[in-house]
Motif scaffolding. Structure first.
Motif, PDB file in Angstrom:
ATOM      1  N   CYS A 174       0.766  -1.197  -0.135  1.00  0.00           N
ATOM      2  CA  CYS A 174      -0.002  -0.088  -0.160  1.00  0.00           C
ATOM      3  C   CYS A 174       0.924   1.077  -0.168  1.00  0.00           C
ATOM      4  O   CYS A 174       0.388   2.161  -0.422  1.00  0.00           O
ATOM      5  CB  CYS A 174      -0.982  -0.019   1.472  1.00  0.00           C
ATOM      6  N   LEU A 175       2.093   1.130   0.486  1.00  0.00           N
ATOM      7  CA  LEU A 175       2.958   2.215   0.505  1.00  0.00           C
ATOM      8  C   LEU A 175       2.429   3.435   1.746  1.00  0.00           C
ATOM      9  O   LEU A 175       3.249   4.429   1.261  1.00  0.00           O
ATOM     10  CB  LEU A 175       3.337   2.811  -0.803  1.00  0.00           C
ATOM     11  N   GLN A 176       1.593   3.191   2.336  1.00  0.00           N
ATOM     12  CA  GLN A 176       0.925   4.127   3.261  1.00  0.00           C
ATOM     13  C   GLN A 176       0.795   3.980   4.644  1.00  0.00           C
ATOM     14  O   GLN A 176       0.621   4.945   5.661  1.00  0.00           O
ATOM     15  CB  GLN A 176      -0.273   4.619   2.709  1.00  0.00           C
ATOM     16  N   CYS A 177       0.875   2.474   4.858  1.00  0.00           N
ATOM     17  CA  CYS A 177       0.629   2.234   6.341  1.00  0.00           C
ATOM     18  C   CYS A 177       1.836   2.233   7.275  1.00  0.00           C
ATOM     19  O   CYS A 177       2.932   2.640   6.683  1.00  0.00           O
ATOM     20  CB  CYS A 177       0.137   0.654   6.593  1.00  0.00           C
ATOM     21  N   HIS A 178       1.805   2.248   8.393  1.00  0.00           N
ATOM     22  CA  HIS A 178       2.755   2.440   9.479  1.00  0.00           C
ATOM     23  C   HIS A 178       3.914   1.434   9.200  1.00  0.00           C
ATOM     24  O   HIS A 178       5.124   1.987   8.877  1.00  0.00           O
ATOM     25  CB  HIS A 178       2.273   1.864  10.635  1.00  0.00           C
ATOM     26  N   TYR A 179       3.797   0.056   8.561  1.00  0.00           N
ATOM     27  CA  TYR A 179       4.943  -0.600   8.134  1.00  0.00           C
ATOM     28  C   TYR A 179       5.618  -0.260   6.978  1.00  0.00           C
ATOM     29  O   TYR A 179       6.967  -0.161   6.792  1.00  0.00           O
ATOM     30  CB  TYR A 179       4.644  -1.834   8.543  1.00  0.00           C
ATOM     31  N   CYS A 180       4.678   0.237   6.071  1.00  0.00           N
ATOM     32  CA  CYS A 180       5.360   0.742   4.849  1.00  0.00           C
ATOM     33  C   CYS A 180       6.232   1.957   4.952  1.00  0.00           C
ATOM     34  O   CYS A 180       7.151   2.173   4.275  1.00  0.00           O
ATOM     35  CB  CYS A 180       4.272   0.830   3.479  1.00  0.00           C
ATOM     36  N   ASN A 181       5.967   2.820   5.866  1.00  0.00           N
ATOM     37  CA  ASN A 181       6.491   4.108   6.219  1.00  0.00           C
ATOM     38  C   ASN A 181       7.567   3.817   7.154  1.00  0.00           C
ATOM     39  O   ASN A 181       8.503   4.797   7.343  1.00  0.00           O
ATOM     40  CB  ASN A 181       5.640   4.919   6.850  1.00  0.00           C
ATOM     41  N   LYS A 182       7.778   2.559   7.559  1.00  0.00           N
ATOM     42  CA  LYS A 182       9.251   2.003   8.528  1.00  0.00           C
ATOM     43  C   LYS A 182      10.119   1.169   7.578  1.00  0.00           C
ATOM     44  O   LYS A 182      10.919   0.573   8.358  1.00  0.00           O
ATOM     45  CB  LYS A 182       8.524   1.618   9.820  1.00  0.00           C
ATOM     46  N   ASP A 183      10.059   1.571   6.418  1.00  0.00           N
ATOM     47  CA  ASP A 183      10.892   0.514   5.400  1.00  0.00           C
ATOM     48  C   ASP A 183      10.707  -1.001   5.969  1.00  0.00           C
ATOM     49  O   ASP A 183      11.571  -1.951   5.754  1.00  0.00           O
ATOM     50  CB  ASP A 183      12.455   0.670   5.801  1.00  0.00           C
TER      51      ASP A 183
END
Length: 369
Positions: free
Chosen positions: A104-113
């Motif tokens: 999704c490139l938007q959730c918490h984990y996507c934003n944490k690499d």
């Protein structure tokens, strides 16, 4: 079909019997091109055990996902770039794609690499469906001429690396590198055990060594002991048919164990006895039964040991790994096959002949055999 001057064609399975040398070369329709997408002219693609487990339906029925073009250790040349590429990618670059091609490139984990643990679900490089763009389109892998997908998941290949050797690192290498780094191999975890010396295990030994750990290989027989030593292992434990007996005198000698085996009947209490208090036993091999052997709770409690698992590597972890490989001059042990002979290569790998990774070479696209 794809609105380009080149065709998207690849070796597809149409059922579980495809692993017996029955892949068929077909043309297919890739996802609709998005502004952050790229097209890659494929030069090399590693053969991963996941390819076989998918095609054989060992990991579950594919149902409406046939035909299936597998392959998620892709290296090739970028031939088309959208208006919003990521990672500074441009036409002519040599890049790689591992087992994940979108999130999704938007959730918490996507934003944490940590895109590999996306809260909304990751899209596999094959046997997946896109949801962020071109919703519902199937993902197609690397046993093919071209690949299309989000540039965010394309990893620039360092110029110091042989692109053919880089290919199997993108899944096999990343899968073991990720937990090695997470659990401090070479730092907090000075002594690391690698269970199994196969496609994953050989990377586990060389990468743990490159990170500064002292490595022990744990294997069923002595057959691969010299290979283990050549890869950097300092110790070699032979389990035979009685792990508990084999491990006597080696209790509490390891800080971290990476298990690349997919055996469902391991003596877990014996293996966990090798860990020091606070140690971690991390699974990266996946038994097709979906189960591991029972673990008595007292083994965990009295040993203060932990059992966990680790998925594939994130894009950032893959970049970090490739830099370590380049800096430390880590070599992948590969054997090349012409992609046109994929129906010979896959059965050969299933027969256990690979030492330790097979890489398909797309000679028509300029790959070097």
């Amino acid at each position: 079909m794809s609105n380009t001057e080149y065709k998207f064609e690849g070796w597809a399975g149409f059922g579980p019997e495809s692993i017996e040398g029955n892949l068929k070369f077909i043309e297919y329709e890739p996802k609709q091109f998005a502004e952050d997408d790229i097209d890659i002219k494929i030069l090399y693609c590693g053969i991963c055990a996941s390819d076989v487990s998918t095609l054989s339906e060992g990991w579950g029925e594919l149902k409406d996902m046939w035909p299936q073009v597998v392959g998620h250790e892709i290296v090739g040349e970028v031939v088309r770039v959208g208006s919003s590429p990521k990672n500074g990618i441009k036409k002519g670059d040599i890049v790689g794609v591992g087992a994940q091609c979108d999130s999704c490139l938007q959730c918490h984990y996507c934003n944490k690499d940590m895109e590999n643990y996306c809260s909304n679900g990751m899209t596999g490089t094959y046997n997946g469906k896109f949801s962020r763009t071109s919703k519902g389109s199937k993902s197609y892998g690397g046993y093919a001429n071209y690949w299309r997908g989000p540039s965010h998941f394309a990893i620039p290949i360092p110029k110091e690396l042989d692109p053919a050797e880089a290919a199997p690192l993108l899944c096999g290498g990343g899968t073991v590198f990720s937990p090695l780094v997470q659990y401090g191999a070479g730092k907090e975890a000075k002594n690391v055990g690698i269970i199994g010396l196969g496609g994953l295990g050989h990377f586990g030994v060389s990468l743990a060594t490159a990170l500064g750990a002292e490595v022990t290989v744990i294997s069923h027989s002595a057959r691969k002991q010299k290979d283990a030593e050549d890869l950097g292992a300092k110790h070699f434990l032979i389990t035979g048919d009685d792990e508990a007996k084999a491990f006597k005198g080696h209790e509490r000698s390891l800080d971290l164990i990476i298990c690349t085996s997919n055996a469902p009947d391991m003596n877990m209490s014996a293996y966990l006895s090798l860990l020091r208090p606070g140690g971690n036993f991390i699974l990266v091999g996946v038994p097709e039964t979906g189960k591991i052997a029972d673990i008595p709770p007292m083994t965990l409690i009295f040993g203060n040991v932990h059992v966990g698992g680790s998925l594939i590597a994130s894009p950032q972890t893959l970049k970090d790994m490739l830099q370590v490989v380049a800096d430390q001059k880590v070599k992948s042990w590969i054997q090349k096959w012409p992609m046109s002979k994929v129906n010979e290569a896959v059965p050969s790998m299933i027969a256990g002949n690979a030492r330790y990774r097979y890489v398909l070479v797309n000679e028509e696209n300029g790959g070097n055999l």
